[in-house]
Design an enzyme around this catalytic site. Sequence first.
Site, mmCIF file in Angstrom:
data_model
loop_
_atom_site.group_PDB
_atom_site.id
_atom_site.type_symbol
_atom_site.label_atom_id
_atom_site.label_comp_id
_atom_site.label_asym_id
_atom_site.label_seq_id
_atom_site.Cartn_x
_atom_site.Cartn_y
_atom_site.Cartn_z
ATOM 1 N N LEU A 132 121.470 63.426 41.935
ATOM 2 C CA LEU A 132 121.753 63.328 43.067
ATOM 3 C C LEU A 132 120.523 62.559 44.177
ATOM 4 O O LEU A 132 119.507 63.472 44.110
ATOM 5 C CB LEU A 132 122.233 64.553 43.713
ATOM 6 C CG LEU A 132 122.770 64.639 45.203
ATOM 7 C CD1 LEU A 132 123.898 63.765 45.470
ATOM 8 C CD2 LEU A 132 123.076 65.978 45.640
ATOM 9 N N HIS A 133 120.773 61.595 44.693
ATOM 10 C CA HIS A 133 119.644 60.874 45.201
ATOM 11 C C HIS A 133 120.463 60.215 46.472
ATOM 12 O O HIS A 133 121.559 59.482 46.228
ATOM 13 C CB HIS A 133 118.743 60.302 44.586
ATOM 14 C CG HIS A 133 119.238 58.977 44.010
ATOM 15 N ND1 HIS A 133 120.159 59.281 42.892
ATOM 16 C CD2 HIS A 133 119.158 57.640 44.262
ATOM 17 C CE1 HIS A 133 120.494 57.684 42.496
ATOM 18 N NE2 HIS A 133 119.927 56.984 43.413
ATOM 19 N N PHE A 134 119.644 59.774 47.670
ATOM 20 C CA PHE A 134 120.078 59.098 48.478
ATOM 21 C C PHE A 134 118.937 57.721 48.691
ATOM 22 O O PHE A 134 117.512 58.424 48.391
ATOM 23 C CB PHE A 134 120.092 59.745 49.895
ATOM 24 C CG PHE A 134 121.088 60.369 50.093
ATOM 25 C CD1 PHE A 134 122.494 59.892 50.601
ATOM 26 C CD2 PHE A 134 121.358 61.937 49.718
ATOM 27 C CE1 PHE A 134 123.675 60.733 50.708
ATOM 28 C CE2 PHE A 134 122.353 62.574 49.540
ATOM 29 C CZ PHE A 134 123.497 62.088 50.166
#
EC number: 2.7.7.69
Length: 164
Positions: A49-51
């Site tokens: 999970l990353h932005f």
Amino acid sequence: LIPRVLDCLPQRIDHKSLLLALHMAAEAANPYFRLGYNSLGAFATINHLHFQAYYLAMPFPLEKAPSKKMVTTASGVKISELLSYPVRSLLFEGGSSMQDLSDTVSDACVCLQNNNIPFNILIADCGRQIFLMPQCYAEKQALGEVSPEVLETQVNPAVWEISG
């Protein structure tokens, strides 16, 4: 931005993580600082999970596209569709609070994830605007439905490419 990095979460939006991204955009307090998200199947670069954050001192074409209001939720979040833009996109904005905006977009994303529909997100205007773009390019590419001219560009249309 990697929410709860030690938990090794998969690249799937959840309510708390999207709200964290909105807070980051708001804290940056600069309309040219944006956050992007690519789901699995929509050219996510890694499977946790990353932005991604991006600064460009001008509006993206996506942000300048005209929109047409479709509905306003009970909590005041306005959902519009973009017009005259080459990629189908929804724009979420408003609401009584950042939490309302985040929850509305998160609900849509969770629905897309549960139905295996890839998507991209652009968080703009200090977290006040969220663009959601359902993605079908990878599927069409796998089925041989993308023209050779487009394939020759070797560009995978993830959030930054789609945004312009």
